[in-house]
Design a protein around this motif. Structure first.
Motif, PDB file in Angstrom:
ATOM      1  N   VAL A   8      43.319  51.506  39.254  1.00  0.00           N
ATOM      2  CA  VAL A   8      43.209  50.082  38.992  1.00  0.00           C
ATOM      3  C   VAL A   8      41.751  49.663  38.975  1.00  0.00           C
ATOM      4  CG1 VAL A   8      43.645  47.799  39.929  1.00  0.00           C
ATOM      5  CG2 VAL A   8      45.453  49.504  39.896  1.00  0.00           C
ATOM      6  N   GLU A   9      41.033  50.110  39.998  1.00  0.00           N
ATOM      7  CA  GLU A   9      39.622  49.742  40.064  1.00  0.00           C
ATOM      8  C   GLU A   9      38.871  50.263  38.859  1.00  0.00           C
ATOM      9  OE1 GLU A   9      37.680  50.625  43.654  1.00  0.00           O
ATOM     10  OE2 GLU A   9      39.188  49.684  44.912  1.00  0.00           O
ATOM     11  N   ALA A  11      40.032  50.693  35.935  1.00  0.00           N
ATOM     12  CA  ALA A  11      40.351  49.857  34.786  1.00  0.00           C
ATOM     13  C   ALA A  11      39.651  48.507  34.892  1.00  0.00           C
ATOM     14  CB  ALA A  11      41.855  49.661  34.683  1.00  0.00           C
ATOM     15  N   ALA A  12      39.482  48.032  36.125  1.00  0.00           N
ATOM     16  CA  ALA A  12      38.911  46.706  36.308  1.00  0.00           C
ATOM     17  C   ALA A  12      37.388  46.745  36.320  1.00  0.00           C
ATOM     18  CB  ALA A  12      39.413  46.111  37.620  1.00  0.00           C
ATOM     19  N   CYS A  17      34.512  41.892  32.173  1.00  0.00           N
ATOM     20  CA  CYS A  17      35.847  41.495  31.775  1.00  0.00           C
ATOM     21  C   CYS A  17      36.387  40.363  32.640  1.00  0.00           C
ATOM     22  CB  CYS A  17      36.796  42.690  31.862  1.00  0.00           C
ATOM     23  SG  CYS A  17      38.458  42.348  31.360  1.00  0.00           S
ATOM     24  N   SER A  18      35.611  39.945  33.624  1.00  0.00           N
ATOM     25  CA  SER A  18      36.108  38.920  34.538  1.00  0.00           C
ATOM     26  C   SER A  18      36.499  37.663  33.778  1.00  0.00           C
ATOM     27  CB  SER A  18      35.035  38.580  35.570  1.00  0.00           C
ATOM     28  OG  SER A  18      33.935  37.976  34.929  1.00  0.00           O
ATOM     29  N   ARG A  19      35.736  37.369  32.767  1.00  0.00           N
ATOM     30  CA  ARG A  19      36.123  36.206  31.955  1.00  0.00           C
ATOM     31  C   ARG A  19      36.746  36.698  30.665  1.00  0.00           C
ATOM     32  NH1 ARG A  19      34.001  30.329  30.745  1.00  0.00           N
ATOM     33  NH2 ARG A  19      35.215  29.884  32.533  1.00  0.00           N
ATOM     34  N   ILE A  20      37.789  36.045  30.253  1.00  0.00           N
ATOM     35  CA  ILE A  20      38.480  36.473  29.054  1.00  0.00           C
ATOM     36  C   ILE A  20      37.703  36.014  27.827  1.00  0.00           C
ATOM     37  CG2 ILE A  20      40.640  36.386  27.775  1.00  0.00           C
ATOM     38  CD1 ILE A  20      42.004  35.612  30.363  1.00  0.00           C
ATOM     39  N   PRO A  21      37.360  36.942  26.964  1.00  0.00           N
ATOM     40  CA  PRO A  21      36.670  36.568  25.726  1.00  0.00           C
ATOM     41  C   PRO A  21      37.481  35.527  24.969  1.00  0.00           C
ATOM     42  CG  PRO A  21      36.742  38.961  25.977  1.00  0.00           C
ATOM     43  CD  PRO A  21      37.586  38.377  27.059  1.00  0.00           C
ATOM     44  N   ASP A  24      39.742  36.574  22.270  1.00  0.00           N
ATOM     45  CA  ASP A  24      40.897  37.380  22.653  1.00  0.00           C
ATOM     46  C   ASP A  24      41.904  36.588  23.471  1.00  0.00           C
ATOM     47  OD1 ASP A  24      40.043  39.624  21.369  1.00  0.00           O
ATOM     48  OD2 ASP A  24      39.029  40.466  23.117  1.00  0.00           O
ATOM     49  N   VAL A  28      45.658  37.673  24.394  1.00  0.00           N
ATOM     50  CA  VAL A  28      45.998  37.932  25.790  1.00  0.00           C
ATOM     51  C   VAL A  28      47.211  37.108  26.190  1.00  0.00           C
ATOM     52  CG1 VAL A  28      45.254  37.635  28.173  1.00  0.00           C
ATOM     53  CG2 VAL A  28      43.691  38.618  26.483  1.00  0.00           C
ATOM     54  N   ARG A  29      47.196  35.845  25.789  1.00  0.00           N
ATOM     55  CA  ARG A  29      48.320  34.982  26.149  1.00  0.00           C
ATOM     56  C   ARG A  29      49.621  35.500  25.543  1.00  0.00           C
ATOM     57  NH1 ARG A  29      51.376  31.152  24.644  1.00  0.00           N
ATOM     58  NH2 ARG A  29      50.634  31.252  22.509  1.00  0.00           N
TER      59      ARG A  29
END
Lengths: 136, 136
Positions: A8-9, A11-12, A17-21, A24, A28-29
């Motif tokens: 998980v880490e 991937a994160a 990536c903390s803010r969604i482009p 996108d 994403v939604r």
DNA sequence: CCGCATCCGGCGTGATACTG
DNA sequence: CAGTATCACGCCGGATGCGG
């Protein structure tokens, strides 16, 4: 468990990536609309074990209706997350399994379940503190 | 893949759902009911950036209604996943942020979003193949 | 017999308008 | 600005029926 967490880490990690482009966000939604469905998650989680038949899934996922199971399976198959194998036999047999695309979600869903098991007591404690107000 | 074969054998064992402990299955389902909600996931994902106000969230999550945002925030606060700070001022100001419990979900949700961004093209392709994106 | 499409009742959901 | 009240619609769940 730690192995899963490590994945998980990993991937994160790509931090930004903390803010969604913004470009996108819509995609994403849309994906979240599918993946963020309780039954979808439960089906994927259950299929982690391997190939399963319709009735098996129906019995393995308490509270799901035939309608929702059929619809969820159809969506997942439509999205390429699971495979559907029907045998033209008597009695009829239909087997579902994770496709590679669905398998790529496996670790994440497993993490979610792991999180649920780890923290459900804490959540229930918080609920009790905030007031009985069990939401409808 | 041998791993797949191994999983099949696991599934062949008597008893459903070997991955999830039976005694926890119900709790898992309850938690999944909350966490496996699209709006819940979107809110947590949006709050990854830090403190946010009601209107900010409303604007940052396209498609969510005021009702659902209020409800989702109330649930998350009730479950102890986020903190709610209201300033008795004019104009009123309410700030939401991830509580430690919610922060523990951050990485998992980030993984989900990462997965969505990575695979949404593939999913759309599968949808196109399976049939003309027609959901009956 | 199993898988699943369909029909109907109930409730959650969303858009709007309003209050503090 | 933050959140609630209201109402109509659409989705979910249970029962039924059919096809393979």
């Amino acid at each position: 468990m730690d192995a899963v967490a490590a994945q998980v880490e990993t991937a994160a990690l790509p931090g930004p990536c903390s803010r969604i482009p913004v470009e996108d966000a819509d995609f994403v939604r849309q994906i979240m609309d599918r993946v963020g469905d309780k039954w979808t998650l439960m089906v994927i989680a259950t299929l982690q074990d391997g190939v399963m038949r319709y009735t098996e899934l129906l019995h393995a996922i308490p509270g799901i209706s035939q309608r929702m199971l059929s619809r969820t399976l159809a969506q997942l198959h439509h999205d390429g997350l699971i495979t559907r194998t029907a045998y033209a036999e008597v009695p009829p047999r239909v087997e579902y399994a994770l496709a590679p695309l669905g398998a790529s979600l496996k670790d994440i869903v497993a993490s979610l379940i792991d999180w649920a098991i780890t923290h459900h007591a804490e959540i229930r404690r918080h609920r009790a503190l905030t007031g009985t107000a069990d939401n409808h």
